[in-house]
Enzyme design. Structure first.
Site, short mmCIF file in Angstrom:
data_model
loop_
_atom_site.label_atom_id
_atom_site.label_comp_id
_atom_site.label_asym_id
_atom_site.label_seq_id
_atom_site.Cartn_x
_atom_site.Cartn_y
_atom_site.Cartn_z
N LYS A 198 0.83 -1.20 0.00
CA LYS A 198 0.00 0.00 0.00
C LYS A 198 0.87 1.26 0.00
CE LYS A 198 -3.75 -0.57 2.36
NZ LYS A 198 -4.38 -0.86 3.65
N ARG B 232 -3.20 3.22 8.45
CA ARG B 232 -3.53 2.05 7.63
C ARG B 232 -2.41 1.03 7.64
NH1 ARG B 232 -4.74 4.58 1.82
NH2 ARG B 232 -6.05 2.73 1.61
N GLY C 81 -8.16 -6.90 4.05
CA GLY C 81 -9.06 -6.98 5.19
C GLY C 81 -8.53 -7.76 6.38
N MET D 130 -5.79 -7.09 8.28
CA MET D 130 -5.21 -6.29 9.37
C MET D 130 -6.06 -5.04 9.58
SD MET D 130 -1.18 -6.76 8.80
CE MET D 130 -1.30 -6.35 7.10
N ARG E 276 -3.24 -1.45 -6.55
CA ARG E 276 -2.46 -2.68 -6.45
C ARG E 276 -2.85 -3.59 -7.60
NH1 ARG E 276 -5.72 -4.51 -1.14
NH2 ARG E 276 -7.68 -4.98 -2.13
N HIS F 14 -6.29 -44.10 -4.66
CA HIS F 14 -6.46 -44.75 -5.96
C HIS F 14 -7.45 -43.97 -6.83
CE1 HIS F 14 -8.26 -47.64 -8.80
NE2 HIS F 14 -7.01 -48.11 -8.89
N ARG G 287 3.75 -49.50 -24.89
CA ARG G 287 4.46 -50.25 -23.86
C ARG G 287 3.95 -51.69 -23.86
NH1 ARG G 287 3.80 -48.70 -17.64
NH2 ARG G 287 1.76 -49.67 -17.95
N GLU H 100 12.34 -47.39 -14.73
CA GLU H 100 11.53 -47.15 -13.53
C GLU H 100 12.08 -47.88 -12.32
OE1 GLU H 100 7.56 -48.44 -14.61
OE2 GLU H 100 8.41 -49.81 -16.08
N SER I 217 12.52 -43.94 -21.58
CA SER I 217 11.48 -43.09 -21.01
C SER I 217 11.41 -43.37 -19.51
CB SER I 217 10.14 -43.39 -21.69
OG SER I 217 9.14 -42.58 -21.12
N GLY J 223 9.87 -43.72 -16.22
CA GLY J 223 8.55 -43.91 -15.61
C GLY J 223 8.66 -43.47 -14.16
N THR J 224 8.47 -42.17 -13.96
CA THR J 224 8.83 -41.61 -12.65
C THR J 224 7.84 -41.97 -11.54
OG1 THR J 224 7.82 -39.54 -13.37
CG2 THR J 224 10.21 -39.72 -13.54
N ASN J 225 6.65 -42.48 -11.90
CA ASN J 225 5.76 -42.95 -10.82
C ASN J 225 6.40 -44.13 -10.11
OD1 ASN J 225 3.93 -41.11 -11.69
ND2 ASN J 225 2.46 -42.58 -12.51
N ASP J 226 6.71 -45.18 -10.90
CA ASP J 226 7.31 -46.36 -10.29
C ASP J 226 8.73 -46.06 -9.80
OD1 ASP J 226 5.20 -47.99 -10.33
OD2 ASP J 226 5.80 -49.18 -12.08
N CYS K 225 7.58 -40.24 -18.69
CA CYS K 225 6.14 -40.45 -18.67
C CYS K 225 5.75 -40.63 -17.20
CB CYS K 225 5.74 -41.64 -19.52
SG CYS K 225 6.63 -43.15 -19.16
N TYR L 57 11.45 -34.97 -24.13
CA TYR L 57 10.00 -34.78 -24.07
C TYR L 57 9.44 -35.24 -22.74
CZ TYR L 57 9.53 -39.81 -25.08
OH TYR L 57 9.62 -41.16 -25.02
P1 ADP Z 1 -7.67 -2.40 3.52
O1 ADP Z 1 -6.28 -2.74 3.23
O2 ADP Z 1 -8.35 -3.38 4.43
O3 ADP Z 1 -8.44 -2.08 2.27
P2 ADP Z 1 -7.33 0.43 3.93
O4 ADP Z 1 -6.16 0.92 4.69
O5 ADP Z 1 -7.20 0.52 2.46
O6 ADP Z 1 -7.66 -1.04 4.39
O7 ADP Z 1 -8.57 1.32 4.44
C1 ADP Z 1 -9.88 0.91 4.65
C2 ADP Z 1 -10.85 1.88 3.97
O8 ADP Z 1 -10.64 3.20 4.41
C3 ADP Z 1 -10.67 1.90 2.47
O9 ADP Z 1 -11.92 1.95 1.86
C4 ADP Z 1 -9.90 3.17 2.23
O10 ADP Z 1 -10.16 3.69 0.98
C5 ADP Z 1 -10.43 4.08 3.34
N1 ADP Z 1 -9.41 5.06 3.69
C6 ADP Z 1 -8.16 4.81 4.11
N2 ADP Z 1 -7.46 5.95 4.29
C7 ADP Z 1 -8.30 6.96 3.99
C8 ADP Z 1 -8.16 8.39 3.97
N3 ADP Z 1 -7.02 8.97 4.27
N4 ADP Z 1 -9.24 9.12 3.60
C9 ADP Z 1 -10.40 8.50 3.27
N5 ADP Z 1 -10.59 7.17 3.27
C10 ADP Z 1 -9.56 6.40 3.62
MG MG Z 2 -7.74 -0.90 0.92
MG MG Z 3 5.52 -49.05 -14.16
#
Ligand code: ADP
Ligand code: MG
Ligand code: MG
Length: 887
Positions: A26, A96, A105, A107, A351, A467, A629, A757, A776, A778-781, A843, A863
């Site tokens: 981020k 953040r 989501g 952290m 991202r 199996h 074979r 094999e 060839s 036969g890497t299973n066996d 194979c 191959y």
């Molecule tokens: P996550 O990685 O879980 O998406 P974020 O750090 O991106 O968490 O933030 C959670 C929400 O808060 C996101 O929708 C983001 O756009 C919003 N947000 C984060 N920083 C700001 C900011 N400075 N102003 C307005 N919205 C923010």
């Molecule tokens: Mg985000």
């Molecule tokens: Mg065999």
């Protein structure tokens, strides 16, 4: 001294996209957007080194951090034009999290930090909206208290609900400024009660608390689980981004949203996303209000809610331009967050976007065609294993359906059909053109015919290497194993699951890609082998060195193999042609005969069947090599067991059933895997070799007459460990060829090779190659014999071996490079020394495993050969391996 804080603002930044390790994804993205001149609210990033320090020092911050923090805050205040304690217009920030790899989501993030009893008033005055200011304040108290102070969300939610009840208010929107003010007071009481002290009023203290909480969230339970699932090392740590707040919830000219620069489920080149008017950050994903589509096109498809394009056309155009700029800059599809504050657009995150397998394919091919990336880049962007999802029919995800139970996704693809409980019935009904699903507690080699006849296999027991799983993958059949709560009653010809009973003949759908079992027949999507898929495969073929063949013996598999681009058959297992119908009886006659004459009589019955099968294979593969074979049946798979089976064979042979039973007992083995099989059969009973060689040559002659192309015959001798064995077999084959030439005047050209094999064979590969024109592996066996592990029995302990790190991966899925791989390397080297132009192949299932293919590229085999459905995967994996080797 470390630099702990990196500043960014529109137009300049200390950091850059390349500094993900230090700044997290981020932080690096914010820095890069700032450098590109995009409107990013100013802020700074505390590096992942702060996190490392934090965990190395008993969750404390570096002593010299506070100085840098002050400097960064001052800088931020200068850029933003106001500070925490500005009496007219207080600075508010978000704090953040942001790891190197995106962990959406997982952290914590705190918004609206800096609000207190004083600043809330200033904010209200500055934007002329008391209601807005107090709403922000209560959001902040709730978020801060849950993230930093450990007060549960629901305490606040309950207080709010009770307040609304008392006032007979239903919607949040009906709450006025005074209401929010009262709610803030309630919230503060909750905090004081829970915490023993009042809600912190000092923004600097708030900030330190939030920074520590974000750092601590790196070790929260869900983040730990996510890291384990995605192989993210625990020592990477998270960065912390402190950024000036912008408000999407100020008025109806404000909004917040998320968008992808291309459609993440189809890959179509269109802006794709959602937004909400008058809302803040989390509101879009929280699901409290239904977000609206970004573009008009998407709205027309799916929604009647006004789009961003229609409601804020100028903002839409500006955002679209940024999305295009970011995509071109990163040369990849972007996932972006934005906020509009009173008609001004702000970019908050970018991202690389997550996408489905079909979307990944389309995006890679489109971007190469647009000149954004090279063709080789496109190849490197597609995970070969993900092609699996594209090559099999899939349950249409657009249609909702009731899932009965789930098991292990043992072999991909989906199919529906009538329930049957036994292999014979499966074959019988399939013979009548009906579609069946074979349901078994678990499968054994006796079920192979039934598995082949079925559309899919469902078992109550067994793991990913059981199996059922291994055989189904080899056949390219959908398979779900270990289905939870599936209780099968063979007597009653029914099973129960999830409180329902299903009988023979009822329809079910088995989705081996997801592991789901669904009642009834569900609509399927056919795989698309044209379009982008074909284009990418063409690029892969241009880039690879390794040839790719298929393991196939039935006409259906051989046709599929050609369709998937196989460059010949690398392994046709002749015994697999013996399972059906009357054939098995003839095979049993051959095995149980106690004299050469008896055996010849049985072989005479098999000759025409084999000849017909081989002819069809040669025709389908016209112009391409076909490696046949010689017979390699583990005897126990063919021996009759029941009285009825013995009686059936006895009648066919005109023999006494009790004598036959005795003979079958004599032949039964303690360890069939290491028993009387492979070349050993041919050494003991050379007439079997004569029959097979005759069938092959006569078939080749007949096929050539039909196709006009000479068949490319490769005869492979299984399980050899010495040149002497091979010499014996070769002599019989040569003699048969000469006999046929004498009879017909036609001479077939053919190659004789050995299947390697056994460890001894890899060591003696030099000798063996004096006779063998190709080897060839036969890497299973070879894996079974080198590790001394029987694959059928490995389930009990192999999981523990991988989980405890004794083995890096299941050696039957990905080749054990250190051991089995070295044997292959030794074999190749010795064979090449003895015969420089020897052809070397692999194979077995490893031939379709991308990680193993990368190793075979290094070793330099010519191959790989794998099951037909894995051929495209192998083509792509071979291309990627070649590109990686070239660097
Ligand atoms: P996550 O990685 O879980 O998406 P974020 O750090 O991106 O968490 O933030 C959670 C929400 O808060 C996101 O929708 C983001 O756009 C919003 N947000 C984060 N920083 C700001 C900011 N400075 N102003 C307005 N919205 C923010
Ligand atoms: Mg985000
Ligand atoms: Mg065999």
């Amino acid at each position: 001294m470390s630099k702990w804080a990196y500043n960014f603002r529109q137009g300049e930044a200390d950091g850059a996209a390349s500094m993900k390790e230090l700044l997290g994804g981020k932080g690096a993205g914010l820095a890069e957007m700032a450098r590109l001149g995009l409107p990013v609210p100013p802020g700074f990033t505390l590096t992942t080194e702060v996190c490392a320090y934090f965990y190395a020092h008993d969750k404390t911050l570096p002593p010299d951090l506070s100085e840098e923090l002050d400097a960064a805050l001052t800088h931020l205040g200068d850029v933003a034009g106001h500070s925490f304690d500005d009496p007219d217009w207080p600075l508010l920030v978000s704090v953040r999290s942001g790891a190197r790899a995106s962990m959406p989501g997982m952290m914590d993030t705190v918004l609206n930090l800096g609000l207190n009893d004083n600043t809330v008033g200033a904010l209200a005055k500055k934007c002329g909206d008391e209601r807005f200011a107090f709403d922000c304040y209560r959001r902040f108290i709730e978020m801060y208290s849950s993230v930093v102070l450990g007060v549960a969300h629901h305490e606040f939610e309950e207080a709010l609900e009770q307040y609304k009840e008392r006032r007979a208010i239903i919607l949040d929107a009906e709450l006025h400024a005074d209401d929010w003010r009262a709610v803030v007071a309630l919230y503060k009481e909750i905090v004081a009660e829970h915490n023993g002290v009042d809600f912190p009023q000092n923004p600097h203290q708030q900030l330190l608390g939030a920074i520590k909480a974000v750092l601590s969230s790196w070790m929260n339970h869900r983040a730990i689980v996510y890291r384990e699932l995605h192989n993210i090392p625990a020592d990477w740590g998270t960065a912390v981004n402190v950024q000036a707040m912008v408000f999407g919830n100020m008025d109806d000219n404000s909004a917040t949203g998320v968008a992808f620069s291309r459609n993440p489920s189809t890959g179509a080149r269109e802006l794709y996303g959602e937004f909400l008017i008058n809302a803040q950050g989390e509101d879009v994903v929280a699901g409290m209000r239904t977000p609206h589509p970004i573009s008009e096109a998407a709205r027309q498809r799916a929604s009647d809610a006004p789009s961003l394009e229609a409601t804020m056309p100028a903002i839409f155009a500006e955002f679209k331009a940024y999305a295009e700029k970011l995509e071109a800059h990163y040369r990849d599809m972007q996932d972006m967050e934005f906020t509009v504050e009173r008609g001004k657009l702000w970019m908050l995150q970018t991202r690389g976007g997550k996408r489905t397998a079909p979307a990944a394919l389309k995006i890679a091919v489109d971007m190469a065609n647009e000149g954004l990336i090279t063709r080789n880049d496109a190849l490197m962007r597609i995970d070969p294993a993900s092609l699996d999802q594209l090559l099999h029919p899939t349950v249409d995800p657009e249609i909702g359906h009731a899932v009965l139970t789930s098991g292990l996704p043992a072999s991909p693809g989906a199919a529906c059909g009538e329930i049957v409980f036994g292999p014979e019935e499966a074959m019988e009904l399939a013979g009548q053109g009906r579609k069946v699903i074979l349901v078994r507690v678990e499968t054994s080699p006796e079920d192979i015919g039934g598995m082949h006849a079925a559309q899919a296999i469902l078992t109550a027991r067994g793991g990913m290497t059981s199996h059922a799983a291994v055989v189904a993958r080899g056949m390219g059949k959908p398979c779900v194993t270990a289905a939870v709560g599936l209780r099968i009653d063979y007597e009653d010809q029914s099973f129960s699951v999830a409180g329902r009973r299903f009988r023979k003949g009822d329809m079910i759908t088995v989705d081996g890609s997801s592991g789901q079992v669904i009642a009834g027949a569900v609509k399927m999507r056919r795989p698309e082998l044209t379009g982008e898929f074909a284009v990418l495969m063409g690029w892969a073929d241009a880039a690879r060195r390794l040839k790719v063949r298929a393991n196939a013996e039935t006409p259906m598999d051989a046709k599929a193999a050609r369709k998937f681009g196989a460059e010949g058959i690398g392994l046709a297992r002749t015994e697999h042609m013996f399972f059906e119908g009357e054939r098995i009886v003839a095979v049993r006659e051959m095995i149980l005969a106690d004299s050469a004459d008896g055996r010849k009589a049985a072989l005479a019955k098999l000759l025409p069947m084999q000849r017909d099968d081989f002819k069809e294979l040669f025709e389908i593969m016209a112009g391409l090599p076909v490696t046949i074979r010689l017979l390699d049946p583990p005897l126990h798979e063919f021996l009759p067991h029941s009285d009825a089976e013995i009686a059936h064979v006895a009648t066919a042979m005109g023999a006494d059933p009790s004598k036959l039973r005795k003979r079958a007992q004599e032949l039964s083995e303690f360890n069939p895997m290491l028993g009387f099989r492979g070349v050993r059969l041919g050494v003991a009973f050379p007439e079997i070799v004569d029959m097979q060689a005759r069938a092959i040559f006569e078939a080749a002659i007949a096929a050539a007459a039909e196709t006009g192309e000479p068949a490319q015959i490769e005869i492979m001798v299984p399980l050899v460990f010495s040149k002497a064995e091979l010499d014996l077999i070769k002599r019989r084959v040569d003699e048969t060829a000469q006999a046929i030439e004498a009879e017909t005047g036609l001479r077939s050209s053919y190659h004789i090779g050995a299947m390697i094999e056994l460890p001894r064979a890899t060591l003696r590969a030099g000798d063996i190659a004096l006779t063998a024109e190709f080897l060839s592996f036969g890497t299973n066996d070879l894996t079974q014999t080198a590790l001394g592990i029987s694959r059928d029995d490995a389930g009990a302990f192999l999981g523990a071996y991988v989980a405890r790190g004794v083995l890096p991966a299941d050696p039957f899925v990905t080749i054990d490079q250190e051991g089995v791989g070295e044997l292959v390397a030794i074999g190749c080297e010795r064979a090449r020394k003895a015969r420089p132009n020897v052809a070397l192949g692999v194979c077995g299932e490893h031939g379709g495993d991308p990680a193993s293919i990368a190793f075979f590229e290094e070793v330099g085999v010519d191959y790989v050969s794998c099951s037909p459905f894995r051929v495209p995967i192998a083509r792509l994996a071979a291309a990627r391996a070649a590109l990686r080797r070239k660097g």
